[in-house]
Design an enzyme around this catalytic site. Structure first.
Site, short mmCIF file in Angstrom:
data_model
loop_
_atom_site.label_atom_id
_atom_site.label_comp_id
_atom_site.label_asym_id
_atom_site.label_seq_id
_atom_site.Cartn_x
_atom_site.Cartn_y
_atom_site.Cartn_z
N LYS A 1 0.85 -1.19 0.00
CA LYS A 1 0.00 0.00 0.00
C LYS A 1 0.89 1.24 0.00
O LYS A 1 1.97 1.23 0.60
CB LYS A 1 -0.88 -0.04 1.26
CG LYS A 1 -1.97 1.03 1.33
CD LYS A 1 -2.85 0.82 2.56
CE LYS A 1 -4.00 1.79 2.67
NZ LYS A 1 -4.86 1.52 3.83
N SER B 1 -9.74 1.26 2.80
CA SER B 1 -8.93 2.13 1.97
C SER B 1 -7.83 1.40 1.19
O SER B 1 -7.28 1.96 0.25
CB SER B 1 -8.27 3.20 2.83
OG SER B 1 -7.38 2.61 3.78
N SER C 1 -9.79 -1.39 6.81
CA SER C 1 -9.23 -1.18 5.48
C SER C 1 -8.49 -2.35 4.86
O SER C 1 -8.15 -2.29 3.68
CB SER C 1 -8.30 0.02 5.49
OG SER C 1 -9.07 1.19 5.46
N1 GLN Z 1 -13.20 3.33 6.53
C1 GLN Z 1 -12.53 3.66 7.74
C2 GLN Z 1 -12.12 5.11 7.72
O1 GLN Z 1 -12.35 5.72 6.74
C3 GLN Z 1 -11.33 2.76 7.94
C4 GLN Z 1 -10.14 3.15 7.14
C5 GLN Z 1 -8.93 2.32 7.45
O2 GLN Z 1 -9.03 1.24 8.04
N2 GLN Z 1 -7.78 2.86 7.11
O3 GLN Z 1 -11.58 5.63 8.63
#
Ligand code: GLN
Length: 486
Positions: A76, A151, A175
């Protein structure tokens, strides 16, 4: 049944047995990346990959035995790799080149992996759909009109479309697990502290963990044995040496599985059906299934967004153009900082910084931030109570399969609500694994469904063990997305 392409375990064995070379695997992976460009899964390629492949070959020639010998992998874009851009999907870091390797990057190199490139992501890991990247959205290979989740959407697609057999993402509130569910692969969120975050760009430091994506339990074990372990450079790192291996159906006998009551209802018929099929298969294999209440998870979304955004507002204060990344010039410094942040950050990141600053501000701190911290403690206690009676807890990873691109972008609350099944785990610091457990056909498209298993802290091994058992009884369905299975 389409052919399942080789796993990381297969590739490393083939390289180690001199049946192929790291250079050949790298070339083949590059060709697949090229053929899958339309998915927009990657932000950049690693210029030093050829050099790394040659170095792995030299080490093998010198007689070293390497667990990930020549395995190409994608990280990532919030994980640092020396000499490669770390953009975090943001304009503000568009030209930032990392001068150092993250701890996981070092460990992967040590194990003989070759870093092919960096995966697309929601800007600064804030999102559930990989639509907010400055590099544009990533498409779901199962249905290009749908999101891959987020994400870490790019990392998930890399594995689901077989660009590489494994990849790494980060999971602050789901994510890794949710994109794994949306793309039909495994995604593991380790116990908080199990994998070093040295060199991971921080989003919400009390929640962030790095985790692997894979298409087999054996690969999850292989990768976790490489990346987990103590690192003095991350103050939250735990000293718990990894001992992962994929289990067998025998391990399911007598396993006490608790279904979280609050996660039932509110799911699509396909998700409910896949959950029931998975529970039936576990029961048939000798596990006992019960329903368990974890009542405070009802408040998890509210608590999560009131804890993650204040931490983000503080972590992102450093991006003002003075030291890192791009800078918009202005006659005075303060004005330059403002313009840099206004231009460099996207709408969702700006929204989170404002929310977080507000929740921390004088007069509101007690009403919002401290209350959320109390809820966080309740959630941890509820989980601890539930684990007095069961070995693992289970929920759907998401109440629905992949949604359409654009469906939730104009409604931030709807996007936040998509995290209903994943955020409580991060608040409690627990390990959780999304397993690909079936499909739901929506508008003629076959979409993957993920089931989430949660274990007590430091019992990450139990989840990978369970995954092996589920594979053994045919309850896991790993398929590469159609068109990418060559
Ligand atoms: N969807 C969650 C957020 O927007 C989790 C994102 C993540 O795990 N990085 O914060």
């Amino acid at each position: 049944m389409p052919d399942v392409p080789p796993t990381a375990t297969d590739l490393a064995q083939a390289v180690q047995a001199r049946e192929t070379t790291p250079q050949a695997l790298l070339g083949a992976a590059r060709a697949r990346v090229e053929a899958a460009r339309a998915l927009n899964a990657l932000i950049s390629l690693n210029d030093r990959a050829d050099e790394q492949a040659a170095r792995v070959q030299a080490r093998l020639d010198a007689g070293e035995s390497l667990p990930l010998a020549g395995v190409p992998i994608i990280l990532k874009d919030n994980i640092n790799v020396t000499g490669t851009r770390t953009t975090c999907g943001s304009r503000i870091l568009a030209n930032y080149v990392s001068p150092y390797d993250a701890a996981v990057t070092e460990r992967l190199h040590q194990a003989g992996a070759v870093i092919l490139g960096k995966a697309n992501m929601d800007e600064f890991a804030m999102g559930s759909s990989t639509e907010s990247s400055a590099s544009g959205p990533t498409l779901n290979p199962w249905d290009p009109a749908r999101v891959p989740g987020g994400s870490s959407g790019g990392s998930a697609v890399a594995v689901a479309a077989n660009l590489t057999p494994v990849s790494l993402g980060s999971d602050t509130g789901g994510s890794v697990r949710q994109p794994a569910a949306f793309t039909g692969i495994y995604g593991l969120k380790p116990t908080y502290g199990r994998v070093s975050r040295y060199g991971l760009v921080a989003y919400a430091s009390s929640l962030d963990q790095i985790g692997p994506f894979a298409r087999s339990a054996a690969d999850l074990a292989l990768l976790m044995n490489v990346i987990a372990g103590h690192d003095p450079r991350d103050a939250t790192s735990l000293d718990a040496p990894p001992a992962f291996h994929a289990g067998t159906p025998d391990d399911l006998r007598g396993l006490r599985v608790g279904v979280i009551r609050e996660s039932l209802g509110g799911n699509t018929p396909g998700v409910e059906a896949v959950l029931q099929t998975t529970l039936d298969a576990l029961r048939a294999a000798g596990a006992s299934i019960s329903e368990v209440g974890v009542p405070s998870v009802r408040h998890a979304i509210a608590a999560y967004y009131l804890i993650a955004t204040p931490e983000a507002s503080s972590n992102l204060a450093r991006y003002d153009g003075m030291v890192y990344g791009e800078r918009v010039p202005a006659p005075d410094v303060a004005h330059s900082m403002t313009l840099t942040r206004e231009h460099g950050f996207g709408r969702e990141v700006q929204r989170r910084i404002m929310l977080g600053t507000y929740a921390l501000s004088s007069g509101y701190y007690d009403a919002y931030y401290s209350k959320a911290m109390k809820v966080r403690r309740l959630i941890a206690q509820d989980f601890a109570r539930a684990f007095a009676d069961v070995d693992v807890l289970v929920t759907p990873t998401s109440p629905f399969p992949a949604f359409r691109r654009g469906e939730k972008t104009s409604d931030p609350l709807a996007m936040y609500a998509a995290d209903v099944d994943t955020v409580a785990v991060n608040l409690a610091g627990l390990p959780a694994l999304s397993v690909p457990a079936g499909f739901e056909t929506v508008d003629g498209m076959r979409l993957p469904i993920g089931i989430q298993f949660i274990a007590p802290a430091l019992q990450d091994e139990r989840l990978v063990n369970l995954a092996g058992g589920l594979e053994g009884i045919g309850a896991v369905r790993v398929e590469v997305a159609p068109g990418y299975d060559a």
